[in-house]
Design a protein around this motif. Structure first.
Motif, PDB file in Angstrom:
ATOM      1  N   TRP A  85      36.741  40.306   2.323  1.00  0.00           N
ATOM      2  CA  TRP A  85      36.183  41.628   2.259  1.00  0.00           C
ATOM      3  C   TRP A  85      35.038  41.960   3.245  1.00  0.00           C
ATOM      4  CZ3 TRP A  85      37.281  42.917  -3.507  1.00  0.00           C
ATOM      5  CH2 TRP A  85      38.738  42.796  -3.687  1.00  0.00           C
ATOM      6  N   ALA A  86      33.915  41.220   2.924  1.00  0.00           N
ATOM      7  CA  ALA A  86      32.773  41.067   3.701  1.00  0.00           C
ATOM      8  C   ALA A  86      32.983  40.896   5.190  1.00  0.00           C
ATOM      9  CB  ALA A  86      31.739  40.238   3.044  1.00  0.00           C
ATOM     10  N   HIS A  87      33.966  39.939   5.501  1.00  0.00           N
ATOM     11  CA  HIS A  87      34.007  39.686   6.784  1.00  0.00           C
ATOM     12  C   HIS A  87      34.821  40.688   7.676  1.00  0.00           C
ATOM     13  CE1 HIS A  87      35.398  37.724  10.551  1.00  0.00           C
ATOM     14  NE2 HIS A  87      36.656  38.068  10.387  1.00  0.00           N
ATOM     15  N   ARG A  88      35.687  41.642   7.055  1.00  0.00           N
ATOM     16  CA  ARG A  88      36.340  42.653   7.575  1.00  0.00           C
ATOM     17  C   ARG A  88      35.220  43.694   7.980  1.00  0.00           C
ATOM     18  NH1 ARG A  88      41.007  42.865   3.630  1.00  0.00           N
ATOM     19  NH2 ARG A  88      42.426  41.231   4.375  1.00  0.00           N
ATOM     20  N   ILE A  89      34.388  44.102   7.128  1.00  0.00           N
ATOM     21  CA  ILE A  89      33.168  44.938   7.469  1.00  0.00           C
ATOM     22  C   ILE A  89      32.268  44.393   8.523  1.00  0.00           C
ATOM     23  CG2 ILE A  89      31.010  46.053   6.423  1.00  0.00           C
ATOM     24  CD1 ILE A  89      32.523  45.688   3.597  1.00  0.00           C
ATOM     25  N   ALA A  90      32.009  43.017   8.519  1.00  0.00           N
ATOM     26  CA  ALA A  90      31.314  42.672   9.471  1.00  0.00           C
ATOM     27  C   ALA A  90      31.965  42.592  11.022  1.00  0.00           C
ATOM     28  CB  ALA A  90      30.711  40.955   9.128  1.00  0.00           C
ATOM     29  N   HIS A  91      33.161  42.070  10.926  1.00  0.00           N
ATOM     30  CA  HIS A  91      34.061  42.099  12.158  1.00  0.00           C
ATOM     31  C   HIS A  91      34.018  43.470  12.745  1.00  0.00           C
ATOM     32  CE1 HIS A  91      36.836  40.388  14.742  1.00  0.00           C
ATOM     33  NE2 HIS A  91      37.916  41.197  14.570  1.00  0.00           N
ATOM     34  N   PHE A  92      34.248  44.583  11.885  1.00  0.00           N
ATOM     35  CA  PHE A  92      34.209  45.962  12.309  1.00  0.00           C
ATOM     36  C   PHE A  92      32.764  46.446  13.123  1.00  0.00           C
ATOM     37  CE2 PHE A  92      32.655  50.300  11.775  1.00  0.00           C
ATOM     38  CZ  PHE A  92      33.958  50.957  12.179  1.00  0.00           C
ATOM     39  N   PHE A  93      31.812  45.592  12.552  1.00  0.00           N
ATOM     40  CA  PHE A  93      30.468  45.982  13.677  1.00  0.00           C
ATOM     41  C   PHE A  93      30.446  44.996  14.721  1.00  0.00           C
ATOM     42  CE2 PHE A  93      29.089  47.818   9.358  1.00  0.00           C
ATOM     43  CZ  PHE A  93      28.721  49.070   9.827  1.00  0.00           C
ATOM     44  N   PHE A  94      30.923  43.939  14.523  1.00  0.00           N
ATOM     45  CA  PHE A  94      31.052  42.811  15.565  1.00  0.00           C
ATOM     46  C   PHE A  94      31.792  43.432  16.830  1.00  0.00           C
ATOM     47  CE2 PHE A  94      32.710  39.259  18.255  1.00  0.00           C
ATOM     48  CZ  PHE A  94      31.288  38.585  18.115  1.00  0.00           C
ATOM     49  N   LYS A  95      32.849  44.144  16.652  1.00  0.00           N
ATOM     50  CA  LYS A  95      33.691  44.748  17.663  1.00  0.00           C
ATOM     51  C   LYS A  95      33.127  45.756  18.564  1.00  0.00           C
ATOM     52  CE  LYS A  95      37.592  43.486  18.222  1.00  0.00           C
ATOM     53  NZ  LYS A  95      38.096  42.600  19.493  1.00  0.00           N
ATOM     54  N   THR A  99      38.665  36.193  14.011  1.00  0.00           N
ATOM     55  CA  THR A  99      39.949  37.068  14.006  1.00  0.00           C
ATOM     56  C   THR A  99      40.844  36.208  12.990  1.00  0.00           C
ATOM     57  OG1 THR A  99      39.815  37.581  16.348  1.00  0.00           O
ATOM     58  CG2 THR A  99      41.869  37.999  15.037  1.00  0.00           C
ATOM     59  N   ILE A 100      40.780  37.255  11.759  1.00  0.00           N
ATOM     60  CA  ILE A 100      41.759  36.676  10.608  1.00  0.00           C
ATOM     61  C   ILE A 100      42.787  37.805  10.426  1.00  0.00           C
ATOM     62  CG2 ILE A 100      41.495  36.023   8.139  1.00  0.00           C
ATOM     63  CD1 ILE A 100      38.646  35.373   8.634  1.00  0.00           C
ATOM     64  N   GLY A 101      44.001  37.305  10.094  1.00  0.00           N
ATOM     65  CA  GLY A 101      45.101  38.001   9.719  1.00  0.00           C
ATOM     66  C   GLY A 101      45.211  38.362   8.314  1.00  0.00           C
ATOM     67  N   ARG A 102      46.640  38.883   7.928  1.00  0.00           N
ATOM     68  CA  ARG A 102      46.702  39.328   6.742  1.00  0.00           C
ATOM     69  C   ARG A 102      46.937  38.237   5.620  1.00  0.00           C
ATOM     70  NH1 ARG A 102      51.507  43.596   7.211  1.00  0.00           N
ATOM     71  NH2 ARG A 102      51.188  43.332   4.979  1.00  0.00           N
ATOM     72  N   LYS A 103      46.726  38.610   4.466  1.00  0.00           N
ATOM     73  CA  LYS A 103      47.204  37.561   3.369  1.00  0.00           C
ATOM     74  C   LYS A 103      46.452  36.306   3.451  1.00  0.00           C
ATOM     75  CE  LYS A 103      51.732  39.733   2.552  1.00  0.00           C
ATOM     76  NZ  LYS A 103      53.150  39.633   2.290  1.00  0.00           N
ATOM     77  N   PHE A 104      45.388  36.354   4.123  1.00  0.00           N
ATOM     78  CA  PHE A 104      44.652  35.151   4.098  1.00  0.00           C
ATOM     79  C   PHE A 104      43.745  34.946   2.452  1.00  0.00           C
ATOM     80  CE2 PHE A 104      40.257  33.436   5.465  1.00  0.00           C
ATOM     81  CZ  PHE A 104      40.698  32.037   5.709  1.00  0.00           C
ATOM     82  N   CYS A 141      37.152  31.570  15.935  1.00  0.00           N
ATOM     83  CA  CYS A 141      38.503  30.946  15.385  1.00  0.00           C
ATOM     84  C   CYS A 141      39.621  32.236  15.433  1.00  0.00           C
ATOM     85  CB  CYS A 141      38.163  30.805  13.877  1.00  0.00           C
ATOM     86  SG  CYS A 141      37.624  29.085  13.546  1.00  0.00           S
ATOM     87  N   GLU A 142      40.830  31.824  15.536  1.00  0.00           N
ATOM     88  CA  GLU A 142      41.901  32.963  15.310  1.00  0.00           C
ATOM     89  C   GLU A 142      42.832  32.398  14.243  1.00  0.00           C
ATOM     90  OE1 GLU A 142      43.712  33.616  19.004  1.00  0.00           O
ATOM     91  OE2 GLU A 142      41.863  33.836  20.177  1.00  0.00           O
TER      92      GLU A 142
END
Length: 222
Positions: A38-48, A75-80, A94-95
């Motif tokens: 969850w934290a990564h999704r927020i961080a990735h939002f700002f990174f992009k 970059t991380i997909g769903r259901k990780f 990483c993808e």
């Protein structure tokens, strides 16, 4: 998909993967792997959006509380799913596809100071188990598995299993090269090679002992 539905999906994955999970409130409050995602999704939002300092700060705060380091550029997909995630490291380029599982101590890292794509690509439904190191711009194929403690430096085809240091493929295209291949009983090609070398050493010792005996008998005849 809305935020709440995505969070619900993330928690459902925990129940699918971890038999120890008992309630949504327990999973929501105590699963560090979930918090790191969850934290990564927020961080990735700002990174992009090129807000790199904010992204990196969120990533490091998450690392402090969870023990899991995910670069905001990954970059991380769903259901990780990250199970017992302490020590997991995921590099910037990483993808990671959908339905991927990582276990404790996994490193998805680089091999040097090269630029551009320098970290692994993990395709859908793959699994990387405890303490494995997957290094460099390589690909772990769809539905493939990396055994505990392995060091993988080359591409792994789809539907394969790789174990050992360096990693060796022991299952390919769904066909088992070794029988009785279980997650907790993965074959060890290094140990197999050492056992083979020990057998050769024992045979050489036996030959030397026979030669000494022949020599001694020859001297006695004189």
């Amino acid at each position: 998909m809305g935020i709440l539905k995505r969070m619900k999906e993330d928690m459902d994955v925990v129940f699918d993967q971890d038999p120890a999970a008992r309630s949504y409130i327990e999973v929501f409050l105590t699963y560090s792997g979930l918090h790191a995602i969850w934290a990564h999704r927020i961080a990735h939002f700002f990174f992009k959006r090129n807000l790199l300092f904010i992204a990196r700060s969120i990533s490091q705060i998450s690392r402090f509380f969870t023990g899991i380091e995910i670069h905001p550029g990954a970059t991380i997909g769903r259901k990780f799913f990250i199970d017992h995630g302490m020590g997991v490291v995921i590099g910037e380029t990483c993808e990671i596809g959908d339905n991927v599982t990582l276990f404790q101590g996994v490193t998805l890292g680089g091999t040097g100071k090269e630029k551009g794509k320098r970290h692994p690509t993990i395709k859908d439904n793959a699994m990387v188990t405890n303490g494995a190191r997957v290094l460099g711009n390589i690909t772990i194929g769809n539905s493939s598995k990396v055994g505990a403690g392995s060091v993988v430096l080359k591409d792994v085809p789809d539907h394969s299993t790789v174990v050992g240091v360096p990693g060796q493929i022991v299952v390919k295209n769904g066909e088992k090269i070794r029988k009785n291949l279980d997650h907790h009983k993965l074959p060890d090609p290094v140990a197999d090679r050492c056992a083979h070398l020990q057998e050769e050493i024992d045979a050489l010792k036996e030959e030397i002992a026979k030669l000494k005996e022949v020599k001694q008998n020859g001297n006695n005849d004189l």
